[in-house]
Design an enzyme around this catalytic site. Structure first.
Site, PDB file in Angstrom:
ATOM      1  N   PHE A 133       0.848  -1.177   0.000  1.00 45.94           N
ATOM      2  CA  PHE A 133       0.000   0.000   0.000  1.00 45.94           C
ATOM      3  C   PHE A 133       0.890   1.235   0.000  1.00 45.94           C
ATOM      4  O   PHE A 133       2.110   1.130   0.113  1.00 45.94           O
ATOM      5  CB  PHE A 133      -0.921   0.020   1.231  1.00 45.94           C
TER       6      PHE A 133
ATOM      7  N   ALA B 247     -15.356 -10.001  -2.952  1.00 48.17           N
ATOM      8  CA  ALA B 247     -14.720  -8.685  -3.050  1.00 48.17           C
ATOM      9  C   ALA B 247     -13.279  -8.828  -3.484  1.00 48.17           C
ATOM     10  O   ALA B 247     -12.641  -9.858  -3.251  1.00 48.17           O
ATOM     11  CB  ALA B 247     -14.791  -7.954  -1.703  1.00 48.17           C
TER      12      ALA B 247
ATOM     13  N   SER C 182     -13.799   5.212   3.953  1.00 47.89           N
ATOM     14  CA  SER C 182     -13.470   5.999   5.147  1.00 47.89           C
ATOM     15  C   SER C 182     -12.665   7.216   4.705  1.00 47.89           C
ATOM     16  O   SER C 182     -11.443   7.262   4.878  1.00 47.89           O
ATOM     17  CB  SER C 182     -12.670   5.149   6.149  1.00 47.89           C
ATOM     18  N   PRO C 183     -13.332   8.227   4.119  1.00 47.69           N
ATOM     19  CA  PRO C 183     -12.609   9.311   3.453  1.00 47.69           C
ATOM     20  C   PRO C 183     -11.813  10.219   4.384  1.00 47.69           C
ATOM     21  O   PRO C 183     -11.032  11.044   3.906  1.00 47.69           O
ATOM     22  CB  PRO C 183     -13.730  10.091   2.741  1.00 47.69           C
TER      23      PRO C 183
ATOM     24  N   GLU D 189      -2.301 -15.782  -2.348  1.00 48.57           N
ATOM     25  CA  GLU D 189      -2.810 -14.608  -1.645  1.00 48.57           C
ATOM     26  C   GLU D 189      -3.245 -14.963  -0.223  1.00 48.57           C
ATOM     27  O   GLU D 189      -3.888 -14.162   0.459  1.00 48.57           O
ATOM     28  CB  GLU D 189      -3.972 -13.981  -2.422  1.00 48.57           C
TER      29      GLU D 189
ATOM     30  N   GLU E 220      -5.515 -16.889   0.813  1.00 54.19           N
ATOM     31  CA  GLU E 220      -6.966 -16.870   0.971  1.00 54.19           C
ATOM     32  C   GLU E 220      -7.465 -18.238   1.419  1.00 54.19           C
ATOM     33  O   GLU E 220      -7.028 -19.273   0.906  1.00 54.19           O
ATOM     34  CB  GLU E 220      -7.643 -16.474  -0.344  1.00 54.19           C
TER      35      GLU E 220
END
Length: 211
Positions: free
Chosen positions: A32, A99, A138-139, A169, A171
């Protein structure tokens, strides 16, 4: 007779041109990204704020697909571990819809089709994927936008207890079939706390009769 109602205050009267960004500094860039914005903006008093800084978590956008069987009145729920839920003190395993994040050059519909196959082994026709809404998760701290869709599926062809997900991943996804009524009861009991799933189920409660 005199109308004593006050004049309404206009909503959302500002836009991008009312913000000045002087610098964006990258503080972290890994899986990220964390950017520090230096900015100022117009105030409701018509003045302009002083310059201030805000860190923004740039995690990219995501697509969520609520799979709903309008014939059987069932939804597909995925159960999987989420690290971010560890601090809640109950269980970090969450009940969610399909998702996933965007790969390079993918459209939201491309993501919906790919993730539904990867996470539930269900092949969707792109024309069956219908938009519910787009929203900012969540801006106050992240730029992430969620593209929320619903798509019909045949719940009789899904085996509850099946396990899917990509090993690379990490998962580990368990499939559940729940009736709309059961899913809404789980929501009311606080068993479903993932924001996209909450929003999707509330939308379904208001719209299922028209689907």
């Amino acid at each position: 007779m005199q109308d004593d109602k006050p004049n309404p205050i206009p909503m959302l009267q500002f836009d991008q041109k009312d913000v000045t960004i002087s610098a964006v500094k990258t503080k972290y860039d890994g899986f990220f990204k964390l950017n520090e914005y230096h900015l100022q903006h117009k105030l409701f008093s018509s003045k302009v704020s002083g310059e201030f800084t805000r860190e923004v978590f740039e995690r990219g956008d995501a697509v969520v697909v609520m799979l709903y069987d309008p014939i059987k009145d069932n939804v597909l729920l995925l159960e999987q571990f989420r690290t971010g839920a560890l601090r809640m003190g109950d269980t970090p395993w969450m009940l969610e819809f399909v998702a996933g994040m965007f790969d390079e050059d993918e459209s939201p519909i491309d993501v919906a089709v790919r993730e539904t196959k990867e996470e539930a082994n269900i092949v969707l026709d792109p024309s069956d994927i219908k938009p519910i809404m787009q929203y900012l998760s969540s801006p106050g701290g992240t730029s992430e936008c969620i593209y929320l869709y619903w798509a019909p599926f045949d719940s009789t062809l899904v085996s509850p207890g099946s396990i899917f997900g990509l090993d690379d991943e990490n998962e580990d996804i368990l499939l559940h079939i729940a009736s709309r009524v059961e899913a809404l009861a789980l929501l009311a009991e606080g068993k479903i706390t993932n924001a996209a799933t909450v929003i999707g189920l509330q939308w379904l409660a208001m719209n299922y009769q028209t689907l």
